[in-house]
Each structure stands twice: as C-alpha cells, then as structure tokens.
Design a protein around this motif. Structure first.
Motif, PDB file in Angstrom:
ATOM      1  N   VAL A  36       0.858  -1.198   0.000  1.00 20.36           N
ATOM      2  CA  VAL A  36       0.000   0.000   0.000  1.00 20.36           C
ATOM      3  C   VAL A  36       0.883   1.232   0.000  1.00 20.36           C
ATOM      4  CG1 VAL A  36      -2.039   1.037   1.011  1.00 20.36           C
ATOM      5  CG2 VAL A  36      -1.373  -1.240   1.713  1.00 20.36           C
ATOM      6  N   ILE A  37       0.711   2.064  -1.002  1.00 19.98           N
ATOM      7  CA  ILE A  37       1.573   3.237  -1.113  1.00 19.98           C
ATOM      8  C   ILE A  37       0.740   4.502  -1.174  1.00 19.98           C
ATOM      9  CG2 ILE A  37       3.383   4.318  -2.473  1.00 19.98           C
ATOM     10  CD1 ILE A  37       4.471   1.679  -3.107  1.00 19.98           C
ATOM     11  N   GLY A  38       0.865   5.307  -0.148  1.00 24.04           N
ATOM     12  CA  GLY A  38       0.169   6.595  -0.149  1.00 24.04           C
ATOM     13  C   GLY A  38      -1.337   6.468  -0.179  1.00 24.04           C
ATOM     14  N   GLN A  39      -1.864   5.423   0.381  1.00 22.43           N
ATOM     15  CA  GLN A  39      -3.319   5.279   0.459  1.00 22.43           C
ATOM     16  C   GLN A  39      -3.665   4.697   1.819  1.00 22.43           C
ATOM     17  OE1 GLN A  39      -5.228   3.473  -2.958  1.00 22.43           O
ATOM     18  NE2 GLN A  39      -7.234   3.439  -1.982  1.00 22.43           N
ATOM     19  N   TYR A  92      -1.815  -4.880  -4.679  1.00 18.55           N
ATOM     20  CA  TYR A  92      -1.107  -3.592  -4.696  1.00 18.55           C
ATOM     21  C   TYR A  92      -2.143  -2.486  -4.665  1.00 18.55           C
ATOM     22  CZ  TYR A  92       1.765   0.319  -6.129  1.00 18.55           C
ATOM     23  OH  TYR A  92       2.410   1.540  -6.157  1.00 18.55           O
ATOM     24  N   MET A  93      -1.910  -1.483  -3.853  1.00 19.22           N
ATOM     25  CA  MET A  93      -2.877  -0.388  -3.763  1.00 19.22           C
ATOM     26  C   MET A  93      -2.147   0.940  -3.614  1.00 19.22           C
ATOM     27  SD  MET A  93      -6.158  -0.127  -1.238  1.00 19.22           S
ATOM     28  CE  MET A  93      -7.162  -1.189  -2.253  1.00 19.22           C
ATOM     29  N   GLY A  94      -2.568   1.922  -4.389  1.00 19.22           N
ATOM     30  CA  GLY A  94      -1.989   3.258  -4.258  1.00 19.22           C
ATOM     31  C   GLY A  94      -1.544   3.806  -5.587  1.00 19.22           C
ATOM     32  N   GLY A  95      -1.311   5.098  -5.646  1.00 21.18           N
ATOM     33  CA  GLY A  95      -0.844   5.705  -6.879  1.00 21.18           C
ATOM     34  C   GLY A  95      -1.154   7.179  -7.016  1.00 21.18           C
ATOM     35  N   GLN A 123      -0.887   9.493  -4.964  1.00 22.74           N
ATOM     36  CA  GLN A 123       0.085  10.373  -4.300  1.00 22.74           C
ATOM     37  C   GLN A 123       1.441  10.321  -4.988  1.00 22.74           C
ATOM     38  OE1 GLN A 123      -0.961  12.452  -2.240  1.00 22.74           O
ATOM     39  NE2 GLN A 123      -2.206  11.627  -0.603  1.00 22.74           N
ATOM     40  N   HIS A 124       1.517   9.520  -6.038  1.00 19.74           N
ATOM     41  CA  HIS A 124       2.761   9.402  -6.789  1.00 19.74           C
ATOM     42  C   HIS A 124       2.862  10.459  -7.867  1.00 19.74           C
ATOM     43  CE1 HIS A 124       3.360   4.824  -5.973  1.00 19.74           C
ATOM     44  NE2 HIS A 124       4.110   5.545  -5.195  1.00 19.74           N
ATOM     45  N   GLN A 152      -6.852   4.977  -5.365  1.00 18.05           N
ATOM     46  CA  GLN A 152      -7.893   5.910  -4.939  1.00 18.05           C
ATOM     47  C   GLN A 152      -8.942   6.199  -6.012  1.00 18.05           C
ATOM     48  OE1 GLN A 152      -4.569   6.433  -4.442  1.00 18.05           O
ATOM     49  NE2 GLN A 152      -4.188   7.402  -2.474  1.00 18.05           N
TER      50      GLN A 152
END
Lengths: 796, 189, 268
Positions: free
Chosen positions: A343-346, B157-160, B162-163, B186
């Motif tokens: 989990v990255i930035g969430q 995998y989760m997120g993106g 903020q990248h 998100q």
C-alpha cells in the motif's frame, strides 16, 4: 474533464451537482467567480447549502441518491420544449440513429434481462444497419425507433410531480433549474456541469454521470469553450495514476487489461478493438495494436519480439468477468486469499467503505508493506483501539517516503495538464523517494529470480528495468513513458523519419511492428527530443479563451479541449464565433486555435473520434444496466421507487454478509451521506498531521437540520451517535439551517452528512464515518455507494 | 478583486528575479516620525512545484534557506491559481516538518505490539523475499481449463494518486511483471 | 498613496486559506481548538491568530445563506490604538495600515483596550516575568512595504480579497454593490468607507452588518483623546494620576462590553 479548470470562465451557466468545488477545489472556484463577474449564473443542487451554494445564483436541495430522477426530468424538459441544439444533436450524436425494433423498456428493466444471472443479454441494444453495415439514420429525428424519440419516450415518465416526489426538490425550484440551464442549448451559449464523488459514489454512479453527459450533449455543451462535463478529481495526481492504470481493469493509456480470453495479441485485439463500416468515422481505437505493442516494448525491451508475440503472455490475465476492484479485493483479503499487500500513499482503513470490515480484513494478511509519510490507520491497524495486537500475525513494514518537495516528476491535474515538479531539498531523515523504493525492491526481486529461479521468472528477469542501483532518474522514466524508436523509422522512400534511439514526437508515429516503445500512448509527446514539455511555463493566452497552450502539456497532444471538433458545425463554422477554440481556415485548409481532434477538412470526419460511430452516444449500449440512465433507489433507501417495480439497480454489485448487512428503513430511517472539508484531505493523514489544519477544523462532525435535532433532543455542539447495521460513530452535532427535511412523496425524510476524514492515528483522532458505509458497488465500476445509505442518530 | 495580468506577471518576474529573497535580518525600526522600513523576514522562494493536495494542480514556489524549506506559497505565474492557495496548500510547509512524520523505517513483527526501527537494507531484503515467496507459492500459470493466465492473486497492490506519473508508471510496470491483478488505487473509491 | 484591503463577502467561500496563509507567513504556533457546532475555528482572534473567518447563517425571504466574514485588524484611519500607544510601537503607515514594531512594544495592553473592534491581543513572551507584546494583523507589513500583497490576499482562492489603492478599492466596492443590488441582494452595502475616518479594510456586504456580527456604527472611544493628550506624555510615571486611573477603569469596562463583538453568533 473534457476541458480544463480555467475554461469555467467561458461558461454562461455553471451547474454544480454532486460536487462542492468551493469546499474541495477552492482554487478552481476562482474561475467560477470569474465567469460570474462576466454575468454567468451558478446553479448548485445539493442536499445542503454548501460553501459552493453560498455563492450560487440558484440553489435547489436534493435527497442523496436521486440524481437520475432529477436529470431525467431535465432531459424530458429539454426534449419536450425542443430546447436542444438541433444541428449539434442531429449531426454529432446518435440521436438520429435507428435502434433495433426489438429493443424495449418495461417497468424498470430493459430488454434482455436475466434475473438468474442478474445480467443483460444486450443483443437488442443495437442499431439498425444499412447494407454497408452503417447505422441507419432518420435525419428528421421523428422515427419512433430513432434514439431521440426513444429517449423522449423513456423520460416521458419523469414528470415534475414524480421527480419532486422522488428527489424532495420543490417543484418550482426544479423548473427554475431546468429553465436556467436549458438556456445553454442555444448555439452561442455554453454551460458547464461540475461534478465529483456526489455523482459517482452510488450504485448507479456511472449512469449518474451518463445522465449529465446526455444533458450536455443535448444542449451542445461538449467540445466547446465553456461547455464541459467537469469531473473534479480529488488528489493531486489521481488523474495521472488513472492514466498510468493503477487499476485492475486497465493498462496505461486506457488499454484493457488482458483476461483469460486473450491468449494472444490477436485474441486480445479482436476482443477490444471496435470496428466501423462508416468511412467518415475515424474510429481512433483502430490504432490499438500500436499502443499495446509499443507498451510491451517499453516493458520488456529487446525480449519482446514479433516471434514471442511481444511477450504478451507475460502479462497477467484475469479470470473472465471477475472483479478485482477495491471492494472484492478486501472481500478476498477477508477470506484469506490475499497474503501480501503493498500500500503506497493510500489509507483504506479510513477511506475504504465499511471500514470496520476492511480493518478486520488486514489482519488476515501475512505481510503488508506501507510506504508513507505518516503512521496511517492502515499501517497501524494491528494496534487500533479494541484489538489485541498479540492476536494479529501480520508482519508490517512501514517505509518512510519522501514528500513532494524532496523529489521530482510530473503530476497530472483534473484538466489533464501534465505539470513538472522540481526538487527543493533532500528527503528529510531516512526517508526515500518512491522511485528509489520501487527500484530497490525490484532490483532485489530480480536478483533473487536470476539467482534461484522461481515461478515463471521471465517477466521479472527480462523486464526492461535498467534504472541503476540508486535513485532512478525521473527524466529517464518520463522519456520511457513518452517512447522512442528502437531502430531507424523510414518513410516509403527510405528517408529516416525518426532515427534509432530518438524520442517519438507524438502517438501518430507509434507502430505495432516493434520499432517504437511507449509506456503510455496518451503521454506520447510530453517528453520529446524538444525537451520536457511538462516543465513549460508560457502563461500567455493568445486566443483569449484561457487555453494557456504554452503552459505545461495537456494530454492528448497538448489538446486543451477534448472533442473540440464539435465546436464547429459540419461546415466548419464555429457555433459561437466569439468563443471558438478552433477556426477552420478554408483558404489554406488549416485549423488554428487549439489542437484539433483528428485532422482534415471539417466535414471529412465525424467529431467524436474515440467512438466507432464517430458521434457521441445518447443511447449507450456499453453501460451495464441500460442504454439510458434509469432511476433506481440506493441499496439502502427510505423510499419506494416511484418509477418502477425495480427498487434497486438490478446489476448493482452487492456483498451481503454478516459484516455487510442491509440497514432497514424501519429501524434506520435517516439518509446518511459523507463528505469532506476544505481544511482536510481525504483519509486525513495529509491534514490531521498538520497542526495548522487541525486548528482550523479540529474534529469530525455530523450536520443535521434543526427539525431533526429538535425531534431527537439534540442541541448544536452535542455529542451524538450515528449508527446502522455496520457500525456506530460518535461525533459532534452541527445543527444548521442549511439542511432541511425533504418532502418525499408526502413524507418527511431526514438526511445527515458526516465528515469522513478522521481515524484513530495521527495528530488529531476521531471516529471514521466509513464505519457506516456499505460494501455495495456501481454496476460498471464497483465504486462504493458512500453517498446514500441509512442510519439513525441519537444523543450520547 | 482580480489581480490584473500585468500585476501577477510583475510578481512572478520579481519572484524569478530574486527580489523577494528575504535577508533574514531583523526588521529595522525607525523611532522618529518617518514610517518604519520593514524587510522581508524570510525568503519567498523560486523553486516551482505543484501543490500536493487536490487535482486542481496549483503552482507553488518554495523558498529554501540553509537546506531547509522556509516558505511555500502560490506561484504567481501559474495560470490556474495565479499565486493563490487554499488552506491546505497554504499549510503544505508543515508536511515537511510535521512532528508526526515518519522518517525512519519501522517494522512490526507478527504478534508484536510495537514498532521497531530497522535499516533500509534489512527491510528491503526481507520485503523482496516475502514477495518472491508469496508469488512462487501462489502463482497461477494456467486456470482449471488449461488456459494461460500467469497471474498472482495472493499479492495485492494499492496506491498511486500520491505518486508522480513516473512513480506510478514504474510501480504498475513492476506489479504487472510480478503478475499482480489485484491492482487498485484511490480512483476506484 | 494609502492602500486598502478589499473584502468581497459575496465572493468569499470561507475556505480559510487566508487564515492558514497568515499563520504560514508569520510562522504562528497552532492553538488548541474544539468543535462546538460550527465550521468556524478558532472561535476568536488570539496572539497566534491575526485573522479568521466568521461564519454566520442568515435566513431572509425563505432563502438560507451562509455568510463569511474575514476578520482581523481593520486598520482604522482614526486609530485609537495608535493614539494610546505610549511607546509609538503602533503607527499609522502612509500605505494605509497600522504598523507594529514589536521591539518598541512595552506590553501595556492599552491598544487592546482602546480598540473599538477588540482586535489587538497580548502575547506573553516570558512566562516568568509576565512580559507581553501586542499582536495583530499589520497587512503583513514586511510584504506590503516591499510591493507585495498581504499573505491572506495573495492566497485568496476565490479572489474575494484584493489590496490596492484605497480609492480604487472604494470604486470597485461601490460598483460591486450596485451589481449585487441588480442581482437581488437588496441589502448589499459597503462597510468601511467612512467608519472611524475610513477603515483599511473595505467590505462589500450582502446582508446587514449585524448579520455578520459587525457593529453598525463603530465608535472611537471617547476618553482616548484625554488619554493621548494628558496621560500618555507622562508615560508610566503618570500611572498614579487620577485621570489615568479613571481612564484605565474606563478601558476595563469598555473591554468587557466589547467582548460581545466577537461572540455574536446567529449560528448558535
């Protein structure tokens, strides 16, 4: 957005519905203000008087979950009063197309519904074709089987009385809104509809947005300056991360992610590439093969060859029809099927629907990697209030990430502007940019597979991953996304057009023979041999239409207004000469102004080049639950559907279980919804850890009307409990005149609104509104139904 | 009242030209009848970036003194925000130096009730090992009908959002190469 | 040429960008606040908050409106605070604001008591000695004397705030009021043109001043002239004089009355 933020200043009427830009996008709101300075009107339709509504010319209340009813009434009003822009509708939409005579709609269901599979057989949702395979049209738009007439028939049921009884919007306000906005149907008027999650986060979310698109198309408000369907997206690079496809169903550039049906590129292209028999339809997706092959070349480099089908089978293939989106992801996690989670930035422990259930699901993981600036609720789920850490066996890695000024790269705003960020300082402490983290992890994984082998190692060991040992250079990756020539590309005469190793100038040069690479075709052109287009800073505005074409770079091909070809008539004359983003100069056969969609003379092709019909769809067979938006009540609703026997969207995705029970209106009669504050950010880590923002908004709250408060004996500032079958939260009551009870079919219905930014970690803690929201998803996207559910409220 | 285009270009020119650089010297006060002269108490800045909150994409200028960011305010040349920022954008500086920020690798062992600080090397090695173990154990090469699927459903995998684009692209490329299909962020919610 | 801050409440969206930009520019410490049933916070100005938005709900002719008022030092032309300041730490600057030189401030607090709007607040800078300094908005005196706009004006996302020559501000405000009247805001008015000799903040209001919690007719405190002309020249040694005692007593009473200005809250 089809246009971009500054374009609001070109609008005559701006309609905010399902969004609250003054609250959530304040710096965009100045362009609304600018339009109003020039005489524009602002309509706000929302369950409460919001910060945006405080500035509105006209405000109308609406019960959450009834947007399609509201817009259906609007469509009826436009059609029956002939307020649509006739030539635009006839020439640029499928309004004149004749539909299969077997298509029908009956009591809430379209033709072909199978109640067992809960799916539609769409074989009658088709056009009548002529002998060349081109859809038949009735240019008078009077044939009862033409789309416009079918639409008129469909929405004839959406009378003002019925709409008002469903939405709770007083009839006079409905008519005022319909009248004010329909004014933009004149060719020299333009209207923008601004929306956000208030439209999408419903079990009918996609159809909500479709209903906005229908209104905009009928009024000729797509492709023109000041006319747009304006999706106001929430995070600084959520547009870019969507473009780059951090979503299960896509590959970068909106290419479909392969399923088991796609055993080769041939299978895949057969499934995903639309066709047309109409010579005037450009059907841009015919270029699909160039984009997927160039992407495979960018990912697998020299290992992707014609002989191995460009390593297409190295891409994972989903089970056919299986949904891998957020809700089923957490359902699978809860079932123990997911072992590892990155989990990255969430922060789903606050931002996910049915957050209590999602927090429980995290405990089923063997390991979890979190890359963050903060110890989020997700990172710290194992020590949250009410759980025993010793019982939770998940191994957790919390990696300190670099902030936005400690690294460089591009981000894409909601208007598709790709803008470059410069680095200001080195990362604080031991924190590291995510590019460094990704590179370190993958370098190690690759080394392990190279050394020890393992399951299907090729896509890992042969991945084109040569970013060095340290921090990968963001410019190098930007160039990879843009794409380059792998060998000299020559024209028919053998003249080199793009030399080997040179950047591809634009996606028109991409190829499906392996001679080009391109990580994401829609970004082709953002980092060329001419330099980093995203870093451009020319803020001049030669057109006077706020295009700012020299500032940063707009995907695709620096086009500032999508579908801009629809801003001129088939003869090439702008609908509104004072506000023309494009001008056709017949003398030298060129376009000036914005970058035109497609090329050639105005009448050479139809304007909506991404649709295989070449025109926009008022009848959209691609949607799951019907070619026209139809009103259904939310999964949890206090009202019976007054328009049909179908209470809910028959195709809504529902995970009913002990942890996701339906709250019944008899026990939970109050409509609940969630929303945000200007002073806070999404799941809160980026604001609750900032003391200045905590100071200006220190705690979560629930807003309610004076009438509901009086019924419940609640005073402003009291602590109250909001609860339903999924959970309960304690918050401060904000009792306000800005919310009034709704008159729903003669019955008073109350609605409350909860602020959802809070959780149990960080500089400011509080209960999470998402403890109450359901695991119910839209039929097309599975976006959760955060915006309309049931609850009850009581004083602590 | 809108800032005229001339005004905001002037401000922008000033920012680029360094006129807005603070001296760090204390304010000079004149006790006499004349108006006191005030010097800027900190540097406004000239490094441009894009705000890290919503998707409007406002421009910011960042002031750095002695290796530290001392000021973040709106980029006056930016055609959308024209120097403005909302409360979040205006507070952005606190992201960098918030006392709540995690600046060292933290590790939580199974069953533990606390974080431990770890080195990057140890942590990255262990993560890589976990990914490989989980993938190797759960890799699905063919489905029950014998069709090639080459996927892993046991890693999500989760997120993106903020990248940067380059970061999310790189992670997506890596995730797909690993065979990950539970790939979300998100935008879905 | 005197300048003024233009505050168009019809455009303000209450986002609090101005509040936070002020804190950022001056690096002001966060204060502890609580949610008491309003979007508004902090609930009053203090030594670490020079400006804030006041939120008021206003219902007229069946329409509910949410009024936002950016609040802070009004930079009066007839500034009582300047007149009572014994050390000339407060001065009316020719640019149109009341400057504050903290080095000169002796912490007497008279400015705070004389202000008809209850603006200046005292910041304790030494807990042991009790030494204090006045704080208030100075229109970002370092910015405006270097050809920049105040931090709040610069950051205002909806362009509700402006900062330019006072006559231009007044002209814009009057035009705006006329436009608003045509749009149906019959109660629209300018606030600050003549009040206390003219305020450095010129508001466009869309409802009566009282709906925003503003005094209809702010008054220059009557005894301030006495204070300035008789007491102030004596400085501290004069504190024992009867006149000074009377004056101080008056200020204390006055302050108690003014306490209400900040707490008129139709939002309940």
């Amino acid at each position: 957005m089809t246009n971009h933020i500054a374009d609001f200043a070109n609008s005559d009427v701006i309609w905010v519905m399902g969004g609250n830009p003054a609250e959530n996008h304040p710096c965009a709101f100045k362009w609304v203000t600018k339009a109003m300075e020039k005489g524009a009107k602002l309509i706000v339709v929302d369950p409460r008087v919001t910060r945006s509504a405080s500035a509105a010319t006209l405000y109308a209340p609406i019960r959450s979950g009834t947007n399609i009813a509201f817009m259906g009434g609007m469509i009826k009003y436009i059609l029956e009063n002939k307020l649509y822009q006739e030539e635009y509708v006839r020439e640029y939409t499928n309004a004149a197309f004749l539909v299969n005579p077997k298509f029908e709609f009956n009591d809430g269901l379209f033709a072909g519904y199978n109640p067992t599979t809960k799916a539609y057989d769409k074989s009658t949702w088709t056009y009548q074709l002529d002998d060349k395979g081109v859809p038949k049209r009735d240019l008078t738009m009077s044939d009862p089987q033409c789309v416009l007439q079918l639409m008129k028939k469909h929405y004839s049921r959406y009378t003002i009385d019925t709409v008002s009884a469903i939405t709770g919007t007083p009839k006079d306000l409905l008519e005022q809104v319909y009248k004010m906005y329909s004014e933009t149907g004149k060719p020299d008027k333009a209207g923008a509809i601004i929306y956000a999650m208030g439209q999408t986060q419903h079990s009918v979310g996609t159809q909500n947005v479709e209903s906005l698109a229908l209104v905009q198309l009928l009024l000729g408000n797509v492709g023109v300056a000041g006319g747009q369907v304006a999706a106001m997206r929430g995070l600084h690079n959520v547009q870019g991360s969507t473009d780059m496809a951090a979503l299960y169903h896509n590959l970068p550039g909106y290419l479909a992610a392969p399923t088991v049906r796609d055993q080769s590129t041939a299978d895949y292209l057969k499934r995903v590439v639309p066709t047309t028999s109409d010579p005037k339809s450009l059907n841009w997706w015919k270029n699909y093969s160039k984009y997927i092959v160039s992407q495979l070349k960018a990912w697998f480099g020299d290992a992707a060859t014609k002989d191995n089908d460009f390593a297409f089978n190295w891409l994972p293939k989903m089970a056919a029809g299986k949904d891998y989106s957020h809700i089923p992801l957490f359902e699978a996690m809860k079932a123990g099927d997911i072992k590892g989670f990155i989990v990255i930035g969430q922060n789903p422990a606050v931002g996910g629907p049915n957050a209590g259930m999602e927090r429980d699901a995290l405990a089923k993981l063997d390991w979890m990697v979190v890359s963050e600036l903060w110890e989020t609720e997700t990172a710290a789920f194992w020590k949250r209030p009410g759980v025993k850490s010793a019982d939770i066996q998940t191994e957790v890695f919390l990696l300190p990430a670099a902030s936005w000024v400690e690294r460089e790269g591009s981000v894409t705003n909601t208007g598709r502007w790709v803008q470059w960020r410069n680095k200001a300082i080195d990362p604080v402490g031991d924190s590291k940019p995510d590019l460094w983290i990704a590179n370190q992890i993958m370098n190690r994984v690759r080394a392990a597979y190279k050394k020890d082998g393992g399951a299907f190692a090729d896509p890992i060991t042969k991945l084109d991953w040569n970013y060095g040992d340290g921090l990968p250079n963001a410019h190098v990756i930007a160039k990879e996304i843009n794409g380059r020539a792998t060998a000299d590309i020559k024209d028919a005469n053998g003249v080199v057009q793009i030399a080997a190793g040179k950047q591809v100038p634009a996606f028109a040069s991409l190829r499906d023979d392996g001679l080009t690479t391109c990580g994401s075709w829609i970004y082709c052109g953002y980092y060329t041999d001419a330099g980093n287009m995203a870093a451009r800073r020319d803020n001049s505005d030669p057109t006077g239409l706020y295009l700012y074409s020299g500032w940063a770079w707009n995907w695709p091909v620096n086009r500032r207004i999508l579908y801009n070809r629809a801003s001129v008539s088939p003869k090439g004359e702008p609908w509104d000469p004072k506000r023309a983003p494009l001008k056709w100069n017949a003398a030298n056969a060129t376009w000036s102004g914005d970058v035109v969609d497609g090329g050639g003379a105005p009448d050479a092709i139809y304007p909506f080049i991404m649709n295989n019909e070449g025109v926009a769809r008022l009848f959209a067979a691609g949607l799951a639950e019907g070619p026209f938006p139809e009103h259904y009540e939310a999964w949890e609703s206090p009202a019976q559907n007054l328009l049909s026997k179908q209470q809910n969207n028959p195709l809504a995705k529902i995970w009913e279980s002990d942890s996701n029970k339906r709250s019944d209106a008899s026990k939970y009669p109050i409509v609940g919804t969630t929303y945000r504050l200007s002073e806070h950010m999404q799941a809160g880590a980026m604001s609750r850890n900032l003391p200045w923002l905590v100071e200006v908004q220190p705690a979560p709250f629930v807003e309610m009307s004076e009438q509901l408060a009086a019924e419940k004996g609640i005073k402003n500032g009291d602590r109250v409990i909001v609860e339903n079958t999924r959970g309960k939260v304690e918050m401060i009551a904000v009792v306000t005149k800005r919310i009034k009870p709704f008159n729903i079919n003669g019955k008073a219905v109350h609605q409350v609104g909860l602020i959802w930014h809070w959780g149990y970690e960080g500089g400011s803690t509080g209960d999470s509104a998402n403890s109450l929201t359901p695991h119910v998803g839209d039929a097309n996207t599975t976006i959760p139904e955060y915006k309309a559910w049931l609850c009850d409220v009581r004083k602590v | 009242m809108s800032v005229s285009r001339r005004d905001f270009l002037k401000l922008g020119g000033a920012a680029a030209g360094g006129l807005l650089l603070g001296t760090g010297a204390p304010n000079v006060a004149s006790a006499g009848g004349e108006d006191p002269k005030f010097l800027l108490h900190k540097k406004i800045g000239e490094i441009t970036t894009i705000c890290t909150y919503c998707a409007v994409g406002c421009g910011q200028v960042v002031g750095v003194q002695g290796g530290k960011v001392v000021n973040v305010e709106g980029d006056p040349d930016h055609p959308i925000n024209r120097g403005t920022l909302c409360s979040k954008g205006a507070a952005n500086w606190q992201v960098i130096y918030s006392p709540e920020r995690v600046t060292q690798v933290q590790y939580r062992a199974p069953g533990s009730d606390k974080w431990e600080t770890k080195s990057w090397d140890w942590t990255l090695d262990r993560i890589a090992q976990k990914i490989k173990e989980t993938r190797d154990k759960n890799f699905i090469a063919k489905d029950k009908d014998g069709a090639t699927v080459n996927r892993v459903e046991a890693i999500a995998y989760m997120g993106g959002a903020q990248h940067t684009n380059e970061e999310v692209y790189t992670w997506v490329k890596a995730a797909r190469a690993l065979g990950i299909v539970y790939l979300e962020h998100q935008a879905r919610i | 040429m005197a300048k003024a801050m233009f505050i168009d409440t019809s455009i303000c969206i209450g986002c609090k960008g101005c509040q936070v930009a002020c804190k950022e520019w001056w690096n002001l410490a966060p204060t502890k606040t609580t949610q008491v049933g309003t979007y508004e916070n902090p609930l009053d100005l203090n030594a670490d908050n020079y400006t804030r938005i006041r939120f008021n709900e206003y219902e007229a002719s069946g329409k509910v409106r949410w009024l936002f008022l950016k609040w802070g030092c009004l930079q009066c032309t007839n500034a009582a605070c300047v007149d009572v300041c014994p050390t000339a730490a407060l001065k009316k600057n020719e640019i149109g604001f009341v400057s504050l030189e903290r080095d000169l401030c002796n912490g007497c607090g008279y400015c705070s008591q004389a202000c008809p709007f209850n603006i200046p607040r005292m910041e304790t800078i030494n807990e042991f000695t009790g030494e204090a300094k006045a704080t208030k908005c100075t229109f970002c005196q370092d910015r405006v004397t270097n050809d920049l706009t105040p931090a709040c004006v610069k950051t205002c996302p909806s362009a509700a705030l402006g900062f330019t020559d006072r006559d231009k501000v007044l002209a814009t405000a009057k035009t705006r009021v006329e436009n608003l009247k045509q749009l149906g805001y019959t109660e629209a008015r300018v606030y600050g043109e003549t009040e206390l000799g003219g305020l450095g903040r010129v508001y466009v209001l869309t409802a009566p001043a009282s709906a925003y919690g503003l005094p209809e007719k702010p008054e220059y405190p009557a005894l301030t002239n006495l204070w300035q002309n008789i007491v102030q020249p004596f400085g501290y040694v004069a504190a024992g004089l009867t006149a000074a005692g009377l004056a101080l007593n008056w200020f204390a009473t006055r302050r108690a009355q003014l306490g209400n200005v900040e707490t008129i809250k139709p939002e309940k």
